[in-house]
Design an enzyme around this catalytic site. Structure first.
Site, PDB file in Angstrom:
ATOM      1  N   LEU A  45     -19.567  14.857  26.608  1.00  0.00           N
ATOM      2  CA  LEU A  45     -20.926  14.312  26.489  1.00  0.00           C
ATOM      3  C   LEU A  45     -20.841  12.796  26.289  1.00  0.00           C
ATOM      4  O   LEU A  45     -20.344  12.325  25.263  1.00  0.00           O
ATOM      5  CB  LEU A  45     -21.653  14.957  25.308  1.00  0.00           C
ATOM      6  CG  LEU A  45     -21.594  16.491  25.239  1.00  0.00           C
ATOM      7  CD1 LEU A  45     -22.432  17.005  24.081  1.00  0.00           C
ATOM      8  CD2 LEU A  45     -22.039  17.114  26.559  1.00  0.00           C
ATOM      9  N   ARG A  52     -26.350   2.843  17.181  1.00  0.00           N
ATOM     10  CA  ARG A  52     -25.752   2.327  15.943  1.00  0.00           C
ATOM     11  C   ARG A  52     -24.641   1.305  16.201  1.00  0.00           C
ATOM     12  O   ARG A  52     -24.190   0.617  15.299  1.00  0.00           O
ATOM     13  CB  ARG A  52     -25.218   3.504  15.102  1.00  0.00           C
ATOM     14  CG  ARG A  52     -26.325   4.363  14.521  1.00  0.00           C
ATOM     15  CD  ARG A  52     -25.840   5.739  14.101  1.00  0.00           C
ATOM     16  NE  ARG A  52     -25.686   6.636  15.245  1.00  0.00           N
ATOM     17  CZ  ARG A  52     -25.326   7.923  15.147  1.00  0.00           C
ATOM     18  NH1 ARG A  52     -25.065   8.443  13.976  1.00  0.00           N
ATOM     19  NH2 ARG A  52     -25.205   8.670  16.235  1.00  0.00           N
ATOM     20  N   ASN A 415      16.977 -30.606  33.116  1.00  0.00           N
ATOM     21  CA  ASN A 415      16.340 -30.917  31.839  1.00  0.00           C
ATOM     22  C   ASN A 415      15.022 -31.650  32.077  1.00  0.00           C
ATOM     23  O   ASN A 415      14.993 -32.682  32.748  1.00  0.00           O
ATOM     24  CB  ASN A 415      17.263 -31.789  30.992  1.00  0.00           C
ATOM     25  CG  ASN A 415      16.704 -31.955  29.593  1.00  0.00           C
ATOM     26  OD1 ASN A 415      16.859 -31.088  28.745  1.00  0.00           O
ATOM     27  ND2 ASN A 415      16.012 -33.062  29.373  1.00  0.00           N
ATOM     28  N   ALA A 418      10.507 -34.611  27.243  1.00  0.00           N
ATOM     29  CA  ALA A 418       9.242 -34.426  26.519  1.00  0.00           C
ATOM     30  C   ALA A 418       8.113 -35.159  27.237  1.00  0.00           C
ATOM     31  O   ALA A 418       8.292 -36.278  27.719  1.00  0.00           O
ATOM     32  CB  ALA A 418       9.389 -34.962  25.102  1.00  0.00           C
TER      33      ALA A 418
HETATM   34  C1  UD1 Z   1     -22.740  14.648  16.428  1.00  0.00           C
HETATM   35  C2  UD1 Z   1     -23.096  16.022  15.837  1.00  0.00           C
HETATM   36  C3  UD1 Z   1     -22.616  16.066  14.388  1.00  0.00           C
HETATM   37  C4  UD1 Z   1     -21.139  15.748  14.299  1.00  0.00           C
HETATM   38  C5  UD1 Z   1     -20.811  14.430  14.983  1.00  0.00           C
HETATM   39  C6  UD1 Z   1     -19.322  14.262  15.069  1.00  0.00           C
HETATM   40  C7  UD1 Z   1     -25.146  16.739  16.970  1.00  0.00           C
HETATM   41  C8  UD1 Z   1     -26.613  16.900  16.829  1.00  0.00           C
HETATM   42  N1  UD1 Z   1     -24.519  16.213  15.892  1.00  0.00           N
HETATM   43  O1  UD1 Z   1     -23.510  13.688  15.742  1.00  0.00           O
HETATM   44  O2  UD1 Z   1     -22.849  17.347  13.848  1.00  0.00           O
HETATM   45  O3  UD1 Z   1     -20.726  15.736  12.938  1.00  0.00           O
HETATM   46  O4  UD1 Z   1     -21.342  14.420  16.320  1.00  0.00           O
HETATM   47  O5  UD1 Z   1     -18.969  13.011  15.559  1.00  0.00           O
HETATM   48  O6  UD1 Z   1     -24.591  17.097  17.985  1.00  0.00           O
HETATM   49  N2  UD1 Z   1     -24.916  12.515  23.979  1.00  0.00           N
HETATM   50  C9  UD1 Z   1     -25.317  12.805  25.271  1.00  0.00           C
HETATM   51  N3  UD1 Z   1     -26.624  13.014  25.514  1.00  0.00           N
HETATM   52  C10 UD1 Z   1     -27.564  12.970  24.547  1.00  0.00           C
HETATM   53  C11 UD1 Z   1     -27.154  12.679  23.229  1.00  0.00           C
HETATM   54  C12 UD1 Z   1     -25.824  12.463  22.967  1.00  0.00           C
HETATM   55  O7  UD1 Z   1     -24.491  12.849  26.185  1.00  0.00           O
HETATM   56  O8  UD1 Z   1     -28.739  13.194  24.862  1.00  0.00           O
HETATM   57  C13 UD1 Z   1     -23.489  12.262  23.721  1.00  0.00           C
HETATM   58  C14 UD1 Z   1     -23.245  10.887  23.114  1.00  0.00           C
HETATM   59  O9  UD1 Z   1     -23.020   9.943  24.149  1.00  0.00           O
HETATM   60  C15 UD1 Z   1     -21.993  11.120  22.270  1.00  0.00           C
HETATM   61  C16 UD1 Z   1     -22.055  12.611  21.924  1.00  0.00           C
HETATM   62  O10 UD1 Z   1     -23.030  13.182  22.765  1.00  0.00           O
HETATM   63  O11 UD1 Z   1     -20.813  10.865  22.998  1.00  0.00           O
HETATM   64  C17 UD1 Z   1     -22.453  12.843  20.468  1.00  0.00           C
HETATM   65  O12 UD1 Z   1     -23.680  12.186  20.215  1.00  0.00           O
HETATM   66  P1  UD1 Z   1     -23.887  11.268  18.943  1.00  0.00           P
HETATM   67  O13 UD1 Z   1     -25.216  10.663  19.019  1.00  0.00           O
HETATM   68  O14 UD1 Z   1     -22.728  10.387  18.765  1.00  0.00           O
HETATM   69  O15 UD1 Z   1     -23.889  12.376  17.800  1.00  0.00           O
HETATM   70  P2  UD1 Z   1     -23.643  12.173  16.248  1.00  0.00           P
HETATM   71  O16 UD1 Z   1     -24.859  11.643  15.625  1.00  0.00           O
HETATM   72  O17 UD1 Z   1     -22.387  11.455  16.023  1.00  0.00           O
HETATM   73 CA    CA Z   2     -20.898  10.455  17.399  1.00  0.00          CA
END
Ligand code: UD1
Ligand code: CA
Length: 529
Positions: A45, A52, A415, A418
């Site tokens: 994903l 953030r 050589n 400098a």
């Molecule tokens: C997520 C988990 C959390 C876990 C943490 C670990 C959920 C709701 N929460 O939180 O339980 O402890 O990871 O690191 O899953 N992404 C998509 N499409 C979207 C949203 C997100 O592809 O619509 C991808 C983001 O790019 C990312 C990954 O999913 O690579 C995780 O999303 P992120 O927003 O980082 O989740 P966390 O808040 O870290």
């Molecule tokens: Ca994350």
């Protein structure tokens, strides 16, 4: 990467896995190298923006340990030989897809991004029909190792689970979803940090967002997800409680090394992940016979190779495809990018060296700069405040101090004094300087290219060389010196008299020539020019 060796994993806490129910938590078992997994699709994903991170760049394109986050994750998956690696892209989709596809992954677009659960719903369209299992990973957890993924898959298969979560016990679990277990230790749900009840705040076991799912069990739960949370998103984590409500088996395997699950949501997480990568690489090199002093201060990229008995001082950065031979030393705070350094070479502190070669037993620095295309041959010496670009310094040649040598060839044993400068640019084009072997270039020489200096020639200090110098000749190209005895003293008096006319008029006047050097210390005009 080869996995012919055995790997060890920690068995999860109190898991009802049929063949390891009697094992205690934390016991290590040996696992064979990962079996090919043609029944498994890997879904990464990587569509989120990464708010953030506070960046214009998509989160998974940020770098830690010398690679983008997404590249680390795809590379960790490759050795599993799964049916496919599918990356869900969305924010800056083209750039993320370019990285993923260059590593052989497939991509699918999630637009808009409505949460991790929604991302897996989108992925469904592209998941191979033959796949019965899916490993789901976030694109922002770069430290995950192949061995850990293989162990997760193995636990899932042997446990005949509907879902197996990779969890970790963290001293500071803030920000992560927590694994909620019942009195028997069975996983009940994942609760996101923001939704924790007060009594759940102390749970230290967190969700890594790395899971294995049995697809036929997952799909009905995914379809039932609702955006009942602060972000109005579909959370993949909610599928866990749904599976349990349907009496499906959900396992959670605790990662032996909690660092592996670090998810990089913020710049601070990115720095944490980078630190772990650098420590891993330094440890590998030290194991192979490289000395690294204050290893926590060095930055070595994953593809860098260093030979045994090489010594690396604090603050060194070895980046890109740098290769360092055996028995070398790399002085403190030097930065080497895509460099090749042969055996026994010595680099003194504070050098910046890029895409060049340093031959065996050559010496460079301190404070040297090699720009791309420089070639310092065996035993040659580049010294302090010397900059080179596309320049070959042949065997045993020296440029010890304060020089710019660009687009030049310098023969063996020559050589360079400098302050020598090759004037290689006329505002339009670049031109070459060719200096033969055993040449002596006096200090502060400007060589106006294109120009050649033949073997064995001398160039007098302070020359501006605009014409070729024949072999074995002396070239002198500077103004003639004229000494005017007593001139300065007379000048000072003249100035003093103009400032204080009365005082100076009382003083006895002496002739400038009367205090000149005794005759035996005067040099004849013709001796020095
Ligand atoms: C997520 C988990 C959390 C876990 C943490 C670990 C959920 C709701 N929460 O939180 O339980 O402890 O990871 O690191 O899953 N992404 C998509 N499409 C979207 C949203 C997100 O592809 O619509 C991808 C983001 O790019 C990312 C990954 O999913 O690579 C995780 O999303 P992120 O927003 O980082 O989740 P966390 O808040 O870290
Ligand atoms: Ca994350």
């Amino acid at each position: 990467m080869e996995f012919a060796h055995l790997v060890t994993v920690r068995v999860a806490k109190c898991q009802p896995i049929p063949d390891c129910q009697t094992r205690k938590p934390g016991v290590t078992i040996a696992l064979a190298a990962p079996m090919p997994a043609p029944d498994t699709s890997i879904v990464i994903l990587a569509a989120g923006k990464g708010t953030r991170m506070r960046s214009d760049l998509a989160k998974v394109l940020h770098r830690a340990g010398g690679r983008t986050l997404i590249e680390h994750v795809v590379r960790a998956c490759q050795p599993l030989k799964s049916a496919q690696i599918l990356v869900v892209v969305g924010h800056q989709a083209d750039s993320v897809a370019a990285v993923a596809e260059s590593l052989g992954a497939q991509t699918i677009l999630q637009q808009p991004q409505r949460g991790t659960g929604h991302a897996v719903q989108i992925a469904r369209r592209a998941i191979r029909k033959s796949a019965t299992l899916a490993l789901v990973l976030p694109g922002d957890a770069p430290l995950l190792r192949t061995e850990t993924l293989a162990a997760l898959l193995d636990t899932h298969r042997r446990g005949e689970a509907a879902a197996t979560i990779l969890s970790a016990e963290l001293p500071d679990p803030a920000g992560y979803g927590r694994i909620v277990r019942d009195a028997e230790g069975r996983v009940q749900a994942i609760v996101e940090d923001k939704a924790l009840a007060p009594e759940q705040r102390d749970i230290r076991e967190v969700n890594s967002s790395i899971y294995c799912f049995t697809l036929e069990k997952l799909w009905p739960c995914l379809a039932a997800l609702r955006p009942d949370n602060v972000h109005r998103e579909l959370y993949l984590t909610d599928a866990i409680a749904m599976l349990r409500q349907r009496n499906e088996r959900v396992l959670a395997q605790i990662a032996a090394d909690p660092n592996e699950i670090i998810g990089c949501n913020t710049r601070a997480h990115l720095a944490d992940a980078d630190r772990v990568f650098r420590a891993r690489k330094a440890a590998l090199l030290m194991d192979s016979g490289v000395s690294i002093y204050l290893p926590e201060t060095v930055m070595i990229d994953p593809d860098v190779i260093v030979g045994p008995d090489t010594m690396i001082e604090p603050g060194v950065q070895l980046l890109g495809q740098t290769r360092v031979g055996a028995g070398c030393s790399i002085g403190g705070s030097s930065v080497l990018i895509d460099m090749r350094v042969d055996d026994g070479a010595k680099i003194f502190p504070h050098c910046h060296l890029v895409s060049s070669r340093i031959g065996p037993h050559a010496q460079v620095g301190p404070f040297a700069r090699l720009r791309p295309g420089s070639d310092i041959r065996a035993g040659a010496h580049v010294g302090t405040f010397v900059e080179m670009k596309k320049t070959t310094l042949h065997e045993g040649a020296k440029a010890p101090h304060l020089s710019y040598l660009g687009d030049a060839t310098i023969g063996a044993e020559t050589n360079i004094g400098a302050g020598t400068i090759t004037c290689n640019y006329d505002g339009f084009g670049k031109y070459e300087t060719k200096i033969g072997s055993r040449v002596f270039i006096g200090s502060d020489t400007a060589l106006v290219a294109p120009v050649r200096v033949g073997d064995g020639a001398y160039v007098a200090a302070g020359s501006v060389i605009t014409d070729n110098v024949p072999a074995d000749a002396l070239a002198i190209a500077r103004g003639r010196q004229a000494n005017k005895p007593g001139w300065a003293r007379a000048k000072r008096r003249e100035l003093a008299a103009a400032k204080h006319p009365k005082k100076s008029s009382k003083r006895k006047v002496t002739r400038p020539a009367s205090r000149s050097k005794p005759a035996h210390r005067r040099k004849s005009k013709s001796r020095r020019r």
